[in-house]
Design a protein around this motif. Structure first.
Motif, PDB file in Angstrom:
ATOM      1  N   VAL A   1       0.828  -1.213   0.000  1.00  0.00           N
ATOM      2  CA  VAL A   1       0.000   0.000   0.000  1.00  0.00           C
ATOM      3  C   VAL A   1       0.861   1.262   0.000  1.00  0.00           C
ATOM      4  O   VAL A   1       0.367   2.365   0.258  1.00  0.00           O
ATOM      5  N   GLY A   2       2.147   1.092  -0.266  1.00  0.00           N
ATOM      6  CA  GLY A   2       3.009   2.258  -0.438  1.00  0.00           C
ATOM      7  C   GLY A   2       3.707   2.757   0.799  1.00  0.00           C
ATOM      8  O   GLY A   2       4.370   3.800   0.763  1.00  0.00           O
TER       9      GLY A   2
ATOM     10  N   VAL B   1       3.123   9.435   2.116  1.00  0.00           N
ATOM     11  CA  VAL B   1       1.659   9.414   2.137  1.00  0.00           C
ATOM     12  C   VAL B   1       1.130  10.827   2.359  1.00  0.00           C
ATOM     13  O   VAL B   1       1.563  11.527   3.268  1.00  0.00           O
TER      14      VAL B   1
ATOM     15  N   ARG C   1      -5.672  -1.841   2.381  1.00  0.00           N
ATOM     16  CA  ARG C   1      -5.887  -2.015   0.942  1.00  0.00           C
ATOM     17  C   ARG C   1      -7.044  -1.147   0.448  1.00  0.00           C
ATOM     18  O   ARG C   1      -6.960  -0.516  -0.617  1.00  0.00           O
TER      19      ARG C   1
ATOM     20  N   SER D   1      -5.800   2.369   0.261  1.00  0.00           N
ATOM     21  CA  SER D   1      -4.883   2.617  -0.871  1.00  0.00           C
ATOM     22  C   SER D   1      -5.627   2.632  -2.193  1.00  0.00           C
ATOM     23  O   SER D   1      -5.187   3.277  -3.153  1.00  0.00           O
ATOM     24  N   GLN D   2      -6.763   1.941  -2.231  1.00  0.00           N
ATOM     25  CA  GLN D   2      -7.560   1.886  -3.451  1.00  0.00           C
ATOM     26  C   GLN D   2      -8.615   2.982  -3.517  1.00  0.00           C
ATOM     27  O   GLN D   2      -9.435   3.034  -4.432  1.00  0.00           O
TER      28      GLN D   2
END
Length: 446
Positions: free
Chosen positions: A352-353, A372, A440, A443-444
């Motif tokens: 997720v970065g 972020v 998730r 992040s999406q």
């Protein structure tokens, strides 16, 4: 008589007013002890309550949400059903079977014959062992060097003992490429040496470290030991995560190094050792000439620890003594299980970065959140450090609780490290899966 009636009536009114408004009763002089100034706030109180208020998936607080091994549960059940003696006071400084087990077990690791009655103090968790150490050994005006990041109780305990905390941080190596391992966080020998003065009483280290998971190498410990010996200082070594090491990292006790047994207080925890944090059984192991002063604090505060819990821990160590170094040992099984959980969490964070710093040991993993971008809507936190704001946002808006890493640093260094947050991976896979699902979806953009 009229005067008496008036006095009685007035007293009734005053009494009723006091009962209805107890908060209005204020002493003319200062109520609280000055040693509590500035140490009233606690990151665990604040963020544990926040997680509860928002019913968040909790990867913040450091405790397992799975059961201790069956053999230690059975030992506890046997203890509490072991007759009247298990429900009464035992020896104030440690249940005899427990101090004997600890002495036998750790003597071969330290390389020194530990006297169970003189060299060990059993406490209400490692927390109280630390409290006894600072209260017994730190005088007004003494300086205590604390290596950062540090468990947040060290500084308040030093202050309340009348000492002054002096800080030196572990720093990521200045190298090309990303810092990926807690082993890349190092202690500068020059910077540490510069902190010693004639007032230095002790150095406090934590290995494996909370929150970054650094496991000190022998040469790093030797550097610290050399400075302690040179300056005639004590070393308080918090080693509660001693059995939890990964990727071949080896935990070394600084007390085992030449000249250090006589000046080291080693703090341990049955809660971390056997995944039973609620039992609150800890200990301090040191030379008897040091422990005797800690006993004075213990006997005049807590005095005694729970008998049945100590009996169960004693049986646990007896078992581990027999199977030590074999696949049957819980001290091998637990880190093997947590190694998988650590890797699971790291993969999730990377996906997720977020950039995890892989811990060599312990319960925790920190992650770099600097990449972020978050639009904070909570104006109540506008003056707080970035990691505090991020953790509150993640808890309130996404339902995932973590801990800000700058809370483990002094004010003079916290700004350098407010781009990290801490996750606890000592959780059931279902808990880690729930956290992964939250990350998730975030992040999406869901």
């Amino acid at each position: 008589m009229g005067l008496i009636r008036n006095l009685a009536t007035n007293w009734t009114v005053i009494r009723q007013t006091l009962i209805r408004n107890p908060q209005k009763i204020i002493m003319a002089r200062q109520l609280h002890a000055s040693r509590t100034d500035g140490v009233d706030k606690n990151v665990w109180v604040e963020f544990t309550q926040l997680a509860a208020d928002y019913k968040a998936v909790n990867l913040g607080q450091g405790f397992p949400d799975f059961a201790p091994p069956k053999f230690i549960q059975d030992a506890f059940c046997k203890a509490v059903s072991g007759g009247p003696i298990m429900h009464q006071y035992t020896r104030a400084f440690g249940h005899p079977p427990l101090v004997r087990s600890l002495a036998k077990f750790f003597s071969r690791i330290v390389g020194h014959e530990i006297d169970p009655l003189e060299d060990i103090l059993v406490t209400v968790g490692a927390y109280q062992a630390l409290f006894c150490a600072f209260q017994a050994l730190v005088n007004e005006g003494d300086e205590v060097i604390i290596v950062e990041p540090f468990f947040d109780c060290y500084q308040p305990m030093v202050k309340m003992a009348g000492g002054k905390a002096v800080y030196v941080p572990l720093r990521p190596k200045a190298a090309s490429g990303a810092v990926l391992s807690s082993g890349d966080w190092v202690l500068s020998a020059e910077e540490l040496a510069s902190k010693f003065t004639p007032r230095t009483k002790a150095v406090v280290i934590n290995t494996p470290n909370n929150p970054i998971g650094k496991v000190y190498k022998t040469e790093e410990l030797q550097m610290i030991a050399d400075l302690c010996i040179k300056h005639d200082a004590l070393c308080i070594s918090d080693e509660v995560y001693e059995w939890l090491t990964y990727d071949g990292a080896q935990h070394v006790k600084i007390a085992s190094l030449p000249g250090m047994w006589e000046r080291t207080i080693t703090v341990g925890s049955a809660g971390k050792t056997f995944s039973a944090t609620g039992w609150k059984v800890g200990w301090a192991i040191s030379s008897g000439h040091i422990v005797k002063h800690m006993k004075t604090i213990h006997q005049n505060s807590v005095y005694h620890c729970a008998t049945a819990a100590q009996e169960a821990v004693a049986q646990g160590f007896e078992r581990e003594y027999e199977v030590f170094g074999t696949p049957e040992s819980y001290f091998q099984q637990l880190p093997a299980m947590l190694h998988l959980k650590r890797n699971k969490l790291a993969s999730c964070l990377e996906s997720v970065g977020l950039q995890p710093i892989m811990p060599q040991g312990g319960y925790f993993m920190i992650a770099d959140i600097s990449s972020v971008k978050v639009d904070y809507n909570d104006q109540s936190s506008v003056d707080e450090p970035n990691d505090f704001r991020f953790v509150k946002w993640l808890t309130k808006e996404k339902g995932l609780a973590t801990i800000p890493v700058s809370a483990f640093y002094s004010p003079e260094h916290s700004k350098e490290f407010d781009k990290y947050i801490r996750f606890c991976f000592v959780k059931e896979d279902s808990t880690l899966d729930a956290a992964e699902d939250i990350l998730r979806k975030w992040s999406q953009g869901q």
